[in-house]
Design an enzyme around this catalytic site. Structure first.
Site, PDB file in Angstrom:
ATOM      1  NE  ARG A  60      -4.258  -1.461   0.111  1.00 16.78           N
ATOM      2  CZ  ARG A  60      -4.369  -2.543  -0.669  1.00 16.78           C
ATOM      3  NH1 ARG A  60      -3.397  -2.867  -1.506  1.00 16.78           N
ATOM      4  NH2 ARG A  60      -5.469  -3.279  -0.637  1.00 16.78           N
ATOM      5  CG  HIS A 117      -3.022  -0.766  -6.670  1.00 17.27           C
ATOM      6  ND1 HIS A 117      -3.467  -0.148  -5.519  1.00 17.27           N
ATOM      7  CD2 HIS A 117      -2.911  -2.085  -6.353  1.00 17.27           C
ATOM      8  CE1 HIS A 117      -3.618  -1.050  -4.564  1.00 17.27           C
ATOM      9  NE2 HIS A 117      -3.283  -2.227  -5.048  1.00 17.27           N
ATOM     10  CD  GLU A 130      -3.018   3.188  -5.144  1.00 19.88           C
ATOM     11  OE1 GLU A 130      -4.060   2.642  -5.561  1.00 19.88           O
ATOM     12  OE2 GLU A 130      -2.063   2.574  -4.680  1.00 19.88           O
TER      13      GLU A 130
HETATM   14  C1  DGY Z   1      -5.259  -6.258  -2.924  1.00 23.02           C
HETATM   15  O1  DGY Z   1      -5.883  -7.284  -3.217  1.00 23.02           O
HETATM   16  O2  DGY Z   1      -5.252  -5.786  -1.785  1.00 23.02           O
HETATM   17  C2  DGY Z   1      -4.465  -5.600  -4.007  1.00 23.02           C
HETATM   18  O3  DGY Z   1      -3.904  -4.417  -3.634  1.00 23.02           O
HETATM   19  C3  DGY Z   1      -5.291  -5.460  -5.276  1.00 23.02           C
HETATM   20  O4  DGY Z   1      -5.472  -6.718  -5.788  1.00 23.02           O
END
Ligand code: DGY
Length: 331
Positions: free
Chosen positions: A239, A287, A268
């Site tokens: 993240r 992402h 984002e």
């Molecule tokens: C998640 O699943 O948390 C990813 O960041 C997106 O697939």
């Protein structure tokens, strides 16, 4: 006969998931390219009993209070930092997520990003596109080898573990830091557990695999970049907020570290004029670490199955707060 529950899906997801939901619920889908606005969510959840949400939807206490019939939130992601789980639990709302099905896909991508940064792939492709390639050059686009380098994994959950497996194929030395030691993986893959500082100080490549929590917010900042080697490269597919992005920029410009590949940013989407986008030694992608057709399809069916189970009063396969059902008494 039980009434068919009404479900709101906050974006178009692969058809397999929608078909599954449509077989068991009355389904409304937000078909916009961008996420539904807060106003739309507040309005749509007024009647919904279940929501299939994305990481772009903030599911907080205010929204839950505006959704009196809501019983289940199924996130189409492994991460669920977009959901106030405590508020959900207090309201008896089951929260689910999609672990497992995107592990290898995400690790494949993270390794790819690492290789791209180490071997300057994006910069080199740009060089060719710009018509600057005149001849083979002994000093052209020199990068760093992955093989036999030291990889530092911060977080050794499913995806961190899958990274470690890939690293063994490159004969890398793998250091890891996590809240919990993993003796089996240490033994099977030859991983070395170390404190965070040691991982930062000794690694050639550092890859982040922690969830976003109050403890991991800005876990990598100015102080941590100072600890890293000047040749080190950071990869982040967890993240964006785990990294202090301003500090990352400073570290890349000052030469405190030599490169970064980030799949996740804060915020984002990243602002188009973010200074990181001007740096040759930083690769930013939108992402997409779990974005394979297979993984996204599995995520869709898993999220749908979780939601249906929760709405039918059964324990879903991937609950975040299973105590909700325990409190209500399982069927
Ligand atoms: C998640 O699943 O948390 C990813 O960041 C997106 O697939």
């Amino acid at each position: 006969m039980e009434a068919v529950p009404s479900v709101y899906v906050t974006r178009l997801i692969p058809k397999a998931g929608l078909d599954l939901l449509r077989g068991c619920a009355q389904v409304k889908v937000w078909e916009g390219e961008l996420p539904p606005s807060r106003e739309v969510l507040l309005q749509e959840l007024e009647e919904a009993e279940g929501v299939l949400s994305l990481l772009t939807d903030t599911i907080d206490a205010e929204l839950m209070d505006a959704a009196p019939r809501l019983r289940a939130v199924s996130n189409y992601a492994i991460g669920y930092d977009n959901i106030d789980v405590q508020a959900a639990t207090e309201r008896g709302i089951m929260v689910c997520h999609t672990p497992g099905v995107l592990t290898d896909t995400t690790a494949d991508f993270t390794f790819t990003l690492l290789a791209c940064v180490a071997r300057r792939v994006v910069e080199a492709a740009q060089y060719v596109r710009e018509g600057r390639w005149k001849t083979w050059g002994p000093m052209l686009c020199l990068g760093y080898d992955l093989h036999r380098a030291t990889l530092g994994l911060i977080g050794l959950g499913r995806i961190g573990g899958a990274m470690a497996k890939r690293a063994t194929g490159f004969e890398m030395r793998v250091l890891y830091h996590d809240l919990q030691r993993q003796p089996i993986q240490e033994q099977e893959l030859g991983l070395v557990y170390a404190d965070l500082d040691t991982v930062l100080r000794e690694s050639d490549f550092i890859s982040l695999h922690t969830p976003l929590t109050p403890e991991t917010f800005h876990m990598i900042g100015a102080e941590q970049f100072k600890t890293m080697k000047n040749t080190a490269m950071l990869v982040n597919t967890s993240r964006g907020q785990v990294v202090d992005q301003k500090a990352l920029y400073d570290a890349l410009v000052s030469g405190e570290i030599s490169g970064a590949g980030i799949d996740v940013t804060d915020p984002e989407p990243m602002d188009h004029d973010d200074p990181l986008l001007e740096l040759d030694n930083c690769v930013v992608v939108p992402h997409i670490a779990s974005a394979s057709i297979a993984a996204r399809t599995l995520m869709a069916t898993m999220a749908a199955e979780n939601l249906v189970a929760a709405l039918q009063g059964r324990m879903p396969r991937n609950p975040v707060n299973p105590e909700v059902l325990d409190l209500k008494g399982r069927r």
